[in-house]
Write a protein that holds these residues in place. Structure first.
Motif, short mmCIF file in Angstrom:
data_model
loop_
_atom_site.label_atom_id
_atom_site.label_comp_id
_atom_site.label_asym_id
_atom_site.label_seq_id
_atom_site.Cartn_x
_atom_site.Cartn_y
_atom_site.Cartn_z
N ALA A 1 0.89 -1.37 -0.07
CA ALA A 1 -0.03 0.01 -0.30
C ALA A 1 1.00 1.14 -0.05
CB ALA A 1 -0.81 -0.19 1.29
N GLU A 2 1.83 1.25 0.63
CA GLU A 2 2.88 2.34 0.86
C GLU A 2 4.03 2.67 -0.33
OE1 GLU A 2 6.05 4.56 3.86
OE2 GLU A 2 4.94 2.68 4.58
N HIS A 3 4.38 1.47 -0.89
CA HIS A 3 5.24 1.38 -1.82
C HIS A 3 5.00 0.77 -3.21
CE1 HIS A 3 8.40 2.45 1.30
NE2 HIS A 3 7.80 1.59 2.04
N GLY A 4 4.00 0.12 -3.26
CA GLY A 4 3.33 -0.35 -4.86
C GLY A 4 3.95 -1.70 -4.96
N VAL A 5 5.10 -2.03 -4.57
CA VAL A 5 5.75 -3.20 -5.07
C VAL A 5 6.64 -3.72 -3.91
CG1 VAL A 5 5.97 -2.80 -7.54
CG2 VAL A 5 7.84 -2.18 -6.20
N LEU A 6 6.64 -5.33 -3.75
CA LEU A 6 7.75 -5.65 -2.81
C LEU A 6 9.23 -5.55 -3.48
CD1 LEU A 6 5.58 -8.64 -1.71
CD2 LEU A 6 5.52 -6.58 -0.75
N THR A 7 9.81 -4.85 -2.66
CA THR A 7 11.22 -4.74 -2.89
C THR A 7 12.08 -5.80 -2.27
OG1 THR A 7 11.85 -3.40 -0.89
CG2 THR A 7 11.11 -2.30 -2.98
N ALA A 8 13.32 -6.03 -2.86
CA ALA A 8 14.39 -7.17 -2.40
C ALA A 8 14.43 -6.90 -1.10
CB ALA A 8 15.58 -7.00 -3.26
N GLU A 9 14.50 -5.56 -0.44
CA GLU A 9 14.96 -5.45 0.78
C GLU A 9 13.74 -5.65 1.82
OE1 GLU A 9 17.29 -2.98 -1.68
OE2 GLU A 9 15.24 -3.28 -1.43
N PHE A 10 12.45 -5.73 1.30
CA PHE A 10 11.41 -6.05 1.95
C PHE A 10 11.40 -7.57 2.21
CE2 PHE A 10 7.27 -7.82 2.36
CZ PHE A 10 6.64 -7.28 3.50
N LYS A 11 11.59 -8.08 1.07
CA LYS A 11 11.70 -9.72 1.02
C LYS A 11 12.64 -10.25 1.87
CE LYS A 11 9.78 -10.06 -3.91
NZ LYS A 11 9.97 -10.31 -4.97
N GLU A 12 13.73 -9.50 2.13
CA GLU A 12 14.77 -9.98 3.09
C GLU A 12 14.35 -9.63 4.34
OE1 GLU A 12 19.43 -8.90 4.12
OE2 GLU A 12 18.63 -8.72 1.95
N SER A 13 13.58 -8.62 4.72
CA SER A 13 12.94 -8.30 6.12
C SER A 13 11.85 -9.36 6.48
CB SER A 13 12.63 -6.78 6.16
OG SER A 13 11.30 -6.76 5.46
N LEU A 14 11.37 -9.81 5.29
CA LEU A 14 10.22 -10.85 5.71
C LEU A 14 10.61 -12.17 6.08
CD1 LEU A 14 6.84 -11.34 5.60
CD2 LEU A 14 7.56 -12.13 3.07
N GLN A 15 11.84 -12.58 5.53
CA GLN A 15 12.69 -13.71 5.95
C GLN A 15 13.07 -13.59 7.30
OE1 GLN A 15 12.53 -16.52 4.10
NE2 GLN A 15 11.44 -15.10 2.28
N THR A 16 13.39 -12.30 7.46
CA THR A 16 14.04 -12.13 9.24
C THR A 16 12.97 -12.31 10.21
OG1 THR A 16 15.80 -10.69 8.18
CG2 THR A 16 14.97 -10.21 10.48
N TRP A 17 11.57 -11.69 9.56
CA TRP A 17 10.35 -11.90 10.54
C TRP A 17 9.96 -13.52 10.61
CZ3 TRP A 17 5.63 -14.21 9.63
CH2 TRP A 17 4.77 -14.06 10.74
N TYR A 18 10.06 -14.14 9.65
CA TYR A 18 9.76 -15.85 9.81
C TYR A 18 10.92 -16.21 10.77
CZ TYR A 18 6.59 -16.31 6.02
OH TYR A 18 5.17 -16.40 5.00
N ASN A 19 11.98 -15.89 10.76
CA ASN A 19 13.10 -16.46 11.69
C ASN A 19 13.07 -16.02 13.16
OD1 ASN A 19 14.29 -17.82 9.43
ND2 ASN A 19 15.71 -15.96 9.28
N LEU A 20 12.48 -14.83 13.34
CA LEU A 20 12.15 -14.24 14.62
C LEU A 20 11.02 -14.89 15.09
CD1 LEU A 20 13.35 -10.43 14.32
CD2 LEU A 20 14.46 -12.38 15.36
N ASN A 21 9.78 -14.98 14.26
CA ASN A 21 8.70 -15.34 15.09
C ASN A 21 8.36 -16.92 15.23
OD1 ASN A 21 5.74 -16.63 13.66
ND2 ASN A 21 5.39 -14.68 15.10
N LYS A 22 9.50 -17.61 14.61
CA LYS A 22 9.72 -19.15 14.86
C LYS A 22 8.47 -19.71 14.63
CE LYS A 22 13.26 -18.02 18.32
NZ LYS A 22 14.41 -18.37 17.37
N GLY A 23 7.70 -19.68 13.61
CA GLY A 23 6.57 -20.37 13.40
C GLY A 23 5.55 -20.40 14.29
N GLN A 24 5.32 -19.54 15.14
CA GLN A 24 4.39 -19.16 16.15
C GLN A 24 2.96 -18.69 15.47
OE1 GLN A 24 4.73 -20.81 19.04
NE2 GLN A 24 6.64 -21.31 17.87
N SER A 25 3.33 -17.70 14.71
CA SER A 25 1.90 -17.15 13.86
C SER A 25 1.29 -18.15 13.20
CB SER A 25 2.37 -15.91 13.17
OG SER A 25 2.58 -14.82 14.13
N THR A 26 1.85 -18.92 12.50
CA THR A 26 1.39 -20.06 11.47
C THR A 26 0.90 -21.16 12.65
OG1 THR A 26 3.14 -19.63 9.91
CG2 THR A 26 2.00 -21.71 9.84
N ILE A 27 1.37 -21.47 13.50
CA ILE A 27 0.68 -22.41 14.44
C ILE A 27 -0.76 -21.84 14.99
CG2 ILE A 27 0.90 -23.32 16.91
CD1 ILE A 27 3.85 -23.56 16.41
#
Length: 206
Positions: free
Chosen positions: A171-197
């Protein structure tokens, strides 16, 4: 017309189930492709081959390290339905690498949950029935009641918290940048699957 549509839909789902593999078979496939320099799907590019190799490492790590709390384990084990979780994925999908090991761990905790996997590009009819905002986003979980054969819910391609992160960024940037995709991987690692559970338990309670 509606009855015909339902029959066709059920036939597509049954065909996909007939050709589905177990999670372990999917893992074995990704492991083999990561060794031989391949990827699932109709495209074979250097990028997809590279993602497959990275995903093998990710899934191997999650398979070994993912933890489910005692409270969540009790909630999962209390489910007494009879369902199949049919998940559409590919070896190169980054979200699938983080989400599928969690799906498997939850399914392992309750014998009433049958977890099966199909590949997106080999199941185009199925994928087209479960698009996300018009796109073929994966992983996509289709929850099927085994007694009736009816689809009772869906999940994916990401846990709800990650979905919001993606939507807000778009909504803010229009597209998902490489930097965002990297930050999403970091989120997954920090979240440790708990949101998916949490989201998967929500499916079981719905």
């Amino acid at each position: 017309m509606q009855a015909t549509h339902t029959i066709v839909k059920n036939e597509v789902i049954q065909k996909s189930l007939d050709n589905a593999m177990s999670y372990q078979e999917f893992r074995d496939l990704v492991k083999e492709l990561s060794k031989t320099g391949g990827a699932t799907g109709h495209e074979q590019t250097a990028a997809l081959v590279g993602y497959t190799k990275v995903n093998e490492s990710r899934m191997k790590r999650w398979d070994k390290t993912l933890k489910v709390s005692e409270a969540d384990t009790e909630a999962i084990k209390s489910f007494n339905g009879d369902i199949t979780w049919l998940v559409i994925a590919e070896s190169w999908c980054g979200d699938a690498a983080h989400v599928m090991p969690v799906i498997n761990k939850v399914a392992e905790l309750n014998e009433n949950i049958n977890f099966k996997v199909v590949l997106r590009d080999d199941n185009d009819e199925l994928m087209n029935m479960y698009l996300t905002n018009g796109g073929k986003s994966i992983p996509k979980l289709i929850m099927i009641d085994n007694a009736s054969g009816e689809v009772v819910n869906t999940f994916g391609p990401r846990p709800l918290t990650a979905t919001k992160l993606v939507a807000d960024y778009k909504a803010e940037h229009g597209v998902l940048t490489a930097e965002f995709k990297e930050s999403l991987q970091t989120w997954y690692n920090l979240n440790k699957g708990q949101s998916t559970i949490s989201d998967l338990i929500g499916l079981l309670k719905a």
